[in-house]
Scaffold this motif. Sequence first.
Motif, mmCIF file in Angstrom:
data_model
loop_
_atom_site.group_PDB
_atom_site.id
_atom_site.type_symbol
_atom_site.label_atom_id
_atom_site.label_comp_id
_atom_site.label_asym_id
_atom_site.label_seq_id
_atom_site.Cartn_x
_atom_site.Cartn_y
_atom_site.Cartn_z
ATOM 1 N N TYR A 76 0.851 -1.180 0.000
ATOM 2 C CA TYR A 76 0.000 0.000 0.000
ATOM 3 C C TYR A 76 0.888 1.230 0.000
ATOM 4 O O TYR A 76 2.107 1.129 0.082
ATOM 5 C CB TYR A 76 -0.991 -0.066 1.161
ATOM 6 N N GLU A 77 0.245 2.387 -0.104
ATOM 7 C CA GLU A 77 0.991 3.621 -0.352
ATOM 8 C C GLU A 77 2.089 3.881 0.695
ATOM 9 O O GLU A 77 3.204 4.250 0.352
ATOM 10 C CB GLU A 77 0.026 4.813 -0.424
ATOM 11 N N ILE A 93 4.599 6.237 -6.520
ATOM 12 C CA ILE A 93 4.029 5.402 -5.452
ATOM 13 C C ILE A 93 2.849 4.604 -6.002
ATOM 14 O O ILE A 93 2.733 3.397 -5.770
ATOM 15 C CB ILE A 93 3.626 6.280 -4.247
ATOM 16 N N ARG A 94 1.975 5.293 -6.774
ATOM 17 C CA ARG A 94 0.834 4.572 -7.336
ATOM 18 C C ARG A 94 1.291 3.480 -8.295
ATOM 19 O O ARG A 94 0.691 2.414 -8.383
ATOM 20 C CB ARG A 94 -0.136 5.540 -8.013
#
Lengths: 655, 655
Positions: free
Chosen positions: A586-587, A616-617
Amino acid sequence: MFRPSSIAVVGASRNREKIGNIITRNLLATFRGKIYPVNNKAEKVENLQAYKSLKEIPGDVDLAIISVPREYVVQVMEDAVEKQVKAAIVITAGFKEIGEEGAKLEEQLVSVAKKGGIRFLGPNTMGLISPDYNGTFAYANITRGNIALVVQSGGIGAYMLDWAQRTRTGISFLVSMGNQADVKEYEVIEYLSRDPETRAIFVYLEGVSDGEKFLDVVPEATQRKPVIFIKGGATSKGAEAVKTHTGSLAGSYEVFRAAIRTVGGIFVEDLGDFLNLSRLVTSSEPINEDILVITNSGGHGVLTSDAIVRNNLNMVELPERIKDELRKVLPPTSLPKNPLDLSGDAGRDRYMEALKIVQDLDCTKLVIVQSLPVVSDSEVAKVLLNFKGKGIVAVTMGVDEDSAMRILESASIPAFNMPESAIRAIRYFTTKPVVRKKIRVAQPINSALELVKGKQYLRDYEALQLMEIYGIRTPKWGIAQSEEEAQRVADNIGYPVVMKISTDTPVHKTEMKGVVMNVEKEQVKQVYKELSKITKRVLIQEQLTGLETFVGGIKDPVFGHSVVVGSGGIYVEVLKNVGHAIAPVYEDEALEILKESKVHDMLTARKRNYDEGSLIRTIVSVSRLIVDLNVKEMDINPLIVNEKGAFAVDVRIVF
Amino acid sequence: MFRPSSIAVVGASRNREKIGNIITRNLLATFRGKIYPVNNKAEKVENLQAYKSLKEIPGDVDLAIISVPREYVVQVMEDAVEKQVKAAIVITAGFKEIGEEGAKLEEQLVSVAKKGGIRFLGPNTMGLISPDYNGTFAYANITRGNIALVVQSGGIGAYMLDWAQRTRTGISFLVSMGNQADVKEYEVIEYLSRDPETRAIFVYLEGVSDGEKFLDVVPEATQRKPVIFIKGGATSKGAEAVKTHTGSLAGSYEVFRAAIRTVGGIFVEDLGDFLNLSRLVTSSEPINEDILVITNSGGHGVLTSDAIVRNNLNMVELPERIKDELRKVLPPTSLPKNPLDLSGDAGRDRYMEALKIVQDLDCTKLVIVQSLPVVSDSEVAKVLLNFKGKGIVAVTMGVDEDSAMRILESASIPAFNMPESAIRAIRYFTTKPVVRKKIRVAQPINSALELVKGKQYLRDYEALQLMEIYGIRTPKWGIAQSEEEAQRVADNIGYPVVMKISTDTPVHKTEMKGVVMNVEKEQVKQVYKELSKITKRVLIQEQLTGLETFVGGIKDPVFGHSVVVGSGGIYVEVLKNVGHAIAPVYEDEALEILKESKVHDMLTARKRNYDEGSLIRTIVSVSRLIVDLNVKEMDINPLIVNEKGAFAVDVRIVF
């Protein structure tokens, strides 16, 4: 196994140099229940009635400890089944660890035990120590306490016991895992995490039996108490040939480290640090990362400050009022600063006065004493007893360091004999692990499934299409199979463009001289002509500038899918500054590994405004994609990040 | 100072807790010459006749050890001059180390001693131990031997003495340097290098008194015997504002490390490693970087192999004939490989048999014993005595490790109690330092002198001109002050070009948005118009591709000119993979620092043919240039290296 009422030792020899005899004596020294030696020749072993086989024992047997020659082990397990023994510990070695023949024997052993409903530890284990008994062939004199040890090497276990004894560290359990044919390390960790006598679990592993189970079970244990890991076999690399960079980078050690982060464990690299950490874990001093150093030797202060800064801990600044108070008690040759050098002529009183002044500061007081004729370590140790609970960590150095440590340990004040050891222990201790339980249900996108169906590799342009399906951006691109088509595609993209050979399998295009940068309108046809000598199909892309990064994914044989990030291009190969995480991520975790790999620093250097969020995405999407599509290896290299976003330029995927 | 016949102790107290008294007792316990206590109140000190002042002593005084309150030290030195004392040791603290007032007092002290022809150690020293006497206030019980210790912290000196005592390491000299107001560390190193009783010199420094002298004198010492250095104050950075990257990178620690390489010393980072190395230095076992690990614990073997690989040592492959012989003596549960796991039931005989088979292999035999009830460390230690001279290094672990170490040490076989410590010691020991004496005569080129005359900075284009004068290549470039001129210059260079603002002082042009890449013919005028809003003068350069590297130079306040190399662009700031060397450098040293900084790996990665030779010549030229022109700071960043050569793109120079 952990709390038996009766124990049989199968292979209990009368010869005091044999393992079966040593185990019997260890039980005699520690176990209050029934002990049944089994020996097919002797009447008595160590004055206990001996039996020819398990079956001849009159009472119930909760636990059988088996130390017979390898060829008899399966038979003994069959006897145990018949006798309705509940659990076993198989000490005997010579199974899976020595090759194929041993592995077959181990399979037989597992099958007999499973059918008979017996859980067993080993084979090839040193045995088990619980608060109730010592069922090992290590020395019997163990200090009882709150540290549990789980080890995949009997030798390391024996060393830890010796170390614990020497440093007066109390042990609750020692579990030597052996080959883990039946009972696994995650089961033991889970059991110990619920044991009320155990405050912390120290685990030496060389491998994990079942990565998915480990990732599933251990997070609950680490939420109950600290679990500290060290891994043997850091540098041994799988010999398997790999097709991508990720493959060569993701040695199991790095993935192991990522897995420990995921489950919320503390990961330590060095055996000395591993053991030293127990001193902090068993103490209840309030210790944080802000450090005040108090010493009677300027050199010790200097070296310690170096170690504090190197370990990313913080040297606290003394408040002015504290400085004023210190000036009153220090000689004119000492300055009121951190490190606080009380000077070589400081006696116990000067330590006492200085500590009174700083005792209520919210920081760790690292008190270093160098024994000198004017002051002994033991004198200062006694002074420190008055400041218990004030965040004291002691480093006693010199002639009477051992007796000083004994004084401090009896009061549960952590004590070390080298500043560097204390600092590293504080660093590990103040790391606050976050538990991140992974849910790995594949949720593939239909169009992605169709694209990859039945393929071992994706072609370069198919990989770009897959990126788009997963919302990962790419530079504008097109494929050309003729000079005219190349011109048309490039005109559409806008100049300058990059032109590359387009291959069906993952290759190093640069090494094949298959990449031309900075192609202008008038050069397109000529470049096409050159490249088409290698492949008729040519890939044309918008030429982007920005930071070249790298995002990869791999299916680790133990822990399954994980992602890797780092700087791109040759930097990933040469510098190996990479961050690993178990997928899906996750982020927050993506940001953490960007920091680990220093890519975060590069994105933000020189007031740049490069789009870290987009990167990050991308990492999150890659971690999702590799799980969904069961990717074996993939990498995006380079993934160019600039002010406008993160763009996948070259993508290689192997299923 | 080192070999006196008579010693006076000025400030010899009757109080046994005072430093002056402890020194007197230490002399009584060790010194065979005359001892004269000086005390203005007492008749006798420790049963010796005391004197009111130095002048009242009847006989000659070779050495005065001064431990009186600070305000009397200068007066005592004056007395010493009058008495024609030859040398002094000033124990008293409170001089330069506590600020300006102390510094003034120290200057007075130096001037009195100099006028009177007295050489002195200190002030603020713990004193001196020689084979003839203990003139310190540390404990007197010292094992005599071949290791000399030179320390800039009395506390560290005291710790080393305690450590030596505990590990039975013999000491020839301990010299506590103190503030080095007169006698300097390089003089002491030089003296000790000629001392026949000293086999190796261990030096703890926090700073160097005179870098040029150090670089000049120490190389001769390191050719005579190993000199091992550790530096305190690794992380303290000068607060001085810096104008270039080199300035911020070249913390004195890195330059210090470069200086130690130059003089042929061995540089160690950790106090534990520093001390452990003495075990190898004092032994005469033939030890090399090829290691065979022999152990009775699989886990110890695994962790040790990890440490060997991490430290760039080599796990030797066993020859087939050795494997065959080993198979005959090993149980079926042990495989004949490296690490050689003799298995947990190995007794002394199995160690003996295995060692007999491998004894003549040309490698270091790292023998690890974990004490178990079936074998003790001491038993194996006695076995090892039979293999003295065969390259044995022992690691004894567990209950009787100390007595085993004592057995081995008495036979001069190096012994450790952690594998990692042994491995790091072997790594340092097998490093073969090369002495590189630096000759720093400026040989400036006339046109260069003219270019820089009277300037504090060079303008960007002047810096490029200077590069050309020193034979450092630059991309094609020109200066434009109008749109038309810009077009003409760019047309001459060829497209695409890079256009930059041209400033008179060193600035970050990128951060000022003053750099435009990929400029095509039709864009030149527009770009000029934009840039000229910042500076009218615009620099136009050929746009090159290749590896961005970084070459800098700095004048270190201690060691003078040194060069730094690393990857260029933001990588130098973020990754800090840099190599340092004292200037001037020659080709071999330039290659060494390229390897250190990993630039070498980048140049040669992926079968590239980038011109490393050209980069090496650039480093050599920069190192020459900074000496010739007395440059304060300079950097070339980026210096682009490709197949055609190394090209200085941006150059900043501060005088």
